[in-house]
Motif scaffolding. Structure first.
Motif, PDB file in Angstrom:
ATOM      1  N   THR A  85     -11.859 -32.033 -30.937  1.00 36.20           N
ATOM      2  CA  THR A  85     -12.761 -31.832 -31.964  1.00 36.20           C
ATOM      3  C   THR A  85     -11.924 -30.902 -32.935  1.00 36.20           C
ATOM      4  O   THR A  85     -10.673 -30.645 -32.973  1.00 36.20           O
ATOM      5  CB  THR A  85     -14.026 -31.115 -31.725  1.00 36.20           C
ATOM      6  OG1 THR A  85     -13.389 -29.696 -30.994  1.00 36.20           O
ATOM      7  CG2 THR A  85     -14.726 -31.696 -30.584  1.00 36.20           C
ATOM      8  N   HIS A 121      -7.683 -26.196 -26.828  1.00 36.91           N
ATOM      9  CA  HIS A 121      -9.073 -26.769 -27.298  1.00 36.91           C
ATOM     10  C   HIS A 121     -10.139 -25.487 -26.914  1.00 36.91           C
ATOM     11  O   HIS A 121     -10.362 -25.202 -25.748  1.00 36.91           O
ATOM     12  CB  HIS A 121      -9.724 -27.918 -26.332  1.00 36.91           C
ATOM     13  CG  HIS A 121     -11.008 -28.348 -26.883  1.00 36.91           C
ATOM     14  ND1 HIS A 121     -11.439 -28.988 -27.891  1.00 36.91           N
ATOM     15  CD2 HIS A 121     -12.129 -27.974 -25.959  1.00 36.91           C
ATOM     16  CE1 HIS A 121     -12.568 -29.104 -28.016  1.00 36.91           C
ATOM     17  NE2 HIS A 121     -13.103 -28.828 -26.640  1.00 36.91           N
ATOM     18  N   GLY A 122     -10.491 -24.664 -28.015  1.00 36.38           N
ATOM     19  CA  GLY A 122     -11.150 -23.477 -27.745  1.00 36.38           C
ATOM     20  C   GLY A 122     -10.427 -22.661 -27.110  1.00 36.38           C
ATOM     21  O   GLY A 122      -9.131 -22.450 -27.275  1.00 36.38           O
ATOM     22  N   GLN A 123     -11.100 -21.895 -26.074  1.00 33.28           N
ATOM     23  CA  GLN A 123     -10.526 -20.897 -25.075  1.00 33.28           C
ATOM     24  C   GLN A 123     -10.585 -21.593 -23.616  1.00 33.28           C
ATOM     25  O   GLN A 123     -10.230 -20.822 -22.616  1.00 33.28           O
ATOM     26  CB  GLN A 123     -11.171 -19.693 -25.140  1.00 33.28           C
ATOM     27  CG  GLN A 123     -10.467 -18.609 -26.308  1.00 33.28           C
ATOM     28  CD  GLN A 123     -11.220 -19.195 -27.591  1.00 33.28           C
ATOM     29  OE1 GLN A 123     -12.402 -19.045 -27.517  1.00 33.28           O
ATOM     30  NE2 GLN A 123     -10.360 -19.557 -28.627  1.00 33.28           N
ATOM     31  N   SER A 182     -11.864 -27.988 -33.186  1.00 34.73           N
ATOM     32  CA  SER A 182     -11.433 -26.662 -32.477  1.00 34.73           C
ATOM     33  C   SER A 182     -10.280 -26.934 -31.541  1.00 34.73           C
ATOM     34  O   SER A 182      -9.935 -26.016 -30.754  1.00 34.73           O
ATOM     35  CB  SER A 182     -12.697 -26.252 -31.646  1.00 34.73           C
ATOM     36  OG  SER A 182     -13.031 -27.074 -30.754  1.00 34.73           O
ATOM     37  N   THR A 183      -9.818 -28.161 -31.371  1.00 35.89           N
ATOM     38  CA  THR A 183      -8.789 -28.403 -30.925  1.00 35.89           C
ATOM     39  C   THR A 183      -7.540 -28.493 -32.037  1.00 35.89           C
ATOM     40  O   THR A 183      -7.538 -28.844 -33.050  1.00 35.89           O
ATOM     41  CB  THR A 183      -8.519 -29.895 -30.566  1.00 35.89           C
ATOM     42  OG1 THR A 183      -9.676 -30.257 -29.602  1.00 35.89           O
ATOM     43  CG2 THR A 183      -7.344 -30.389 -29.771  1.00 35.89           C
ATOM     44  N   HIS A 184      -6.358 -27.610 -31.495  1.00 39.43           N
ATOM     45  CA  HIS A 184      -5.320 -27.278 -32.396  1.00 39.43           C
ATOM     46  C   HIS A 184      -3.936 -27.220 -31.623  1.00 39.43           C
ATOM     47  O   HIS A 184      -4.121 -26.876 -30.565  1.00 39.43           O
ATOM     48  CB  HIS A 184      -5.691 -26.191 -33.387  1.00 39.43           C
ATOM     49  CG  HIS A 184      -5.748 -24.949 -32.537  1.00 39.43           C
ATOM     50  ND1 HIS A 184      -7.374 -24.529 -32.369  1.00 39.43           N
ATOM     51  CD2 HIS A 184      -5.054 -23.947 -31.956  1.00 39.43           C
ATOM     52  CE1 HIS A 184      -7.230 -23.449 -31.578  1.00 39.43           C
ATOM     53  NE2 HIS A 184      -5.791 -23.006 -31.417  1.00 39.43           N
ATOM     54  N   CYS A 223     -13.637 -14.630 -28.936  1.00 41.90           N
ATOM     55  CA  CYS A 223     -13.911 -15.306 -30.185  1.00 41.90           C
ATOM     56  C   CYS A 223     -12.728 -15.752 -30.604  1.00 41.90           C
ATOM     57  O   CYS A 223     -11.597 -15.357 -30.800  1.00 41.90           O
ATOM     58  CB  CYS A 223     -14.605 -14.407 -31.256  1.00 41.90           C
ATOM     59  SG  CYS A 223     -14.818 -15.322 -32.740  1.00 41.90           S
ATOM     60  N   SER A 224     -12.778 -17.152 -30.928  1.00 37.10           N
ATOM     61  CA  SER A 224     -11.225 -17.865 -31.389  1.00 37.10           C
ATOM     62  C   SER A 224     -10.728 -17.317 -32.810  1.00 37.10           C
ATOM     63  O   SER A 224      -9.527 -17.218 -32.899  1.00 37.10           O
ATOM     64  CB  SER A 224     -11.381 -19.244 -31.707  1.00 37.10           C
ATOM     65  OG  SER A 224     -12.389 -19.639 -32.556  1.00 37.10           O
ATOM     66  N   SER A 225     -11.746 -16.623 -33.576  1.00 37.04           N
ATOM     67  CA  SER A 225     -11.018 -16.204 -34.841  1.00 37.04           C
ATOM     68  C   SER A 225     -10.246 -14.678 -34.534  1.00 37.04           C
ATOM     69  O   SER A 225      -9.770 -14.174 -35.342  1.00 37.04           O
ATOM     70  CB  SER A 225     -12.027 -15.876 -35.544  1.00 37.04           C
ATOM     71  OG  SER A 225     -13.209 -15.033 -35.342  1.00 37.04           O
TER      72      SER A 225
END
Length: 387
Positions: free
Chosen positions: A106, A123-125, A108-110, A149-151
């Motif tokens: 998604t 993917h997220g955490q 949130s995948t990077h 939190c990812s940010s």
């Protein structure tokens, strides 16, 4: 009959000559050649051969074995060869699909980074992998943290040459701090060779800005600020993957309040893209050179933007860039655009708006599963010999 005799005749060549020939063959073909014989399988999969093959392909100035990986709006990854981008022979609709180890990709995948053909994708955490898309091998990282939190996380991926190990670095900032003074951060370091996480706490005197650290010569680099909620770049912070120490570099430009700075790489050098003010028509490209213990910044050139390209003038400081040279052309890769300049005039030739540009990787034989298995066997061997 003639085709049946080719392989036996080829096997009669000296081992040194066979090795030299195989080192010049692309990864896709080498994967098939592993089935020729047990001796070829052992040769091609040996750590020495894999390292020598990486060196030859990574040093190729034509970028024949380099691939640019993208992510589209539904989270799926695609890739294309790097050379055609210089002449705009390849378009986004021609990109090839590539299967990610994360099946539920998604937004949130990077991709955290790439080194020696390996890519760290998160993917997220909840999910993280070290992945070689060329040979379609991946290693899932053990679950490592929760309630984050990812940010508030900064990421990094690189290679520790001293241990022949690949490491993933996650840095978690607590949200209850308004400045970096006495800020306690939690640093998570994953070792592929040990297949385990190490956790420790640091009181960094800065806040890392770009999401993903740029890996150059054994270190990860981030631009940094004194405040957690502000993106004014004050200096560059580094993390040494070999000894786990932090360092800092001064900026080449000082005393100016209104400017934008992006961290990146030019070839194999750490670089800055400096724009004197938001919306300016030019940006300066600086690279840093190491001479022993001394480091110095050098202004490489200035790139010019035409007036009608407004979207390319503002560069978010949380994202990085890269520049590549080929046949007198300059290729500037941004997160959402590819810009090609004439190498002699520094004038823009053409641009391409693209889906999210993630990273460049080189085709390689590095197998993350093999590295992890080797580390496990090395850890078990002292115990077995003791018993």
């Amino acid at each position: 009959m003639a085709s049946d005799s080719v392989i036996p005749l080829f096997l009669l060549l000296p081992d040194e000559l066979i090795t030299e020939i195989l080192l010049k063959i692309p990864v896709k073909s080498l994967s098939k050649f592993m089935c020729v014989s047990k001796s070829w399988l052992q040769l091609i999969s040996s750590p020495t051969f894999v390292k020598n093959h990486i060196k030859l392909t990574a040093d190729d100035k034509g970028y024949i074995h380099h691939r640019l990986i993208f992510r589209n709006t539904d989270g799926n990854f695609k890739f294309c060869s790097l050379p055609p981008l210089f002449t705009k022979q390849q378009h986004t609709e021609e990109l090839c699909h590539i299967d990610s180890p994360i099946k539920r990709s998604t937004l949130s995948t990077h991709i955290v980074g790439s080194v020696n053909g390996l890519i760290c994708v998160v993917h997220g955490q909840k999910e993280a992998y070290i992945w070689n898309p060329t040979i379609t091998k991946s290693k899932e990282l053990p679950k490592f943290m929760s309630n984050m939190c990812s940010s508030a996380i900064k990421y990094g991926f690189g290679y520790d040459e001293s241990r022949d190990d690949y490491k993933v670095v996650f840095i978690h900032y607590p949200y209850n701090h308004s400045s970096s003074s006495n800020m306690t951060t939690v640093v998570y370091i994953y070792s592929l060779r040990n297949n385990s996480w190490t956790t420790f706490r640091e009181q960094l005197q800065c806040f890392l800005i770009n999401h993903y650290g740029r890996f150059v010569n054994g270190k990860l680099y981030w631009t940094s600020s004194t405040c957690i909620n502000k993106y004014k770049v004050c200096n560059i912070t580094s993390f040494d993957l070999a000894d786990g120490t932090w360092g800092s570099l001064e900026l080449p430009i000082c005393g100016k309040d209104n400017f934008d700075i992006n961290l990146g790489v030019v070839g194999s050098d750490l670089s800055l893209l400096y724009t004197c003010q938001r919306g300016a028509a030019t940006s300066d490209v600086w690279i840093i050179k190491h001479a022993g213990v001394n480091v110095s910044w050098t202004k490489l050139f200035t790139i010019k933007y035409p007036q009608n390209i407004k979207t390319h003038r503002c560069f978010a400081p949380v994202f990085t860039f890269s520049i590549h040279f080929r046949h007198g052309e300059i290729l500037l890769l941004l997160r959402s655009a590819i810009i090609i300049y004439d190498g002699s005039t520094r004038q823009l030739k053409h641009t391409s708006d693209v889906m999210q540009c993630e990273d460049i990787y080189v085709e390689s034989l590095v197998n993350p599963l093999t590295i992890s298995d080797q580390g496990r066997r090395n850890q078990e061997s002292p115990q077995s010999s003791h018993s």
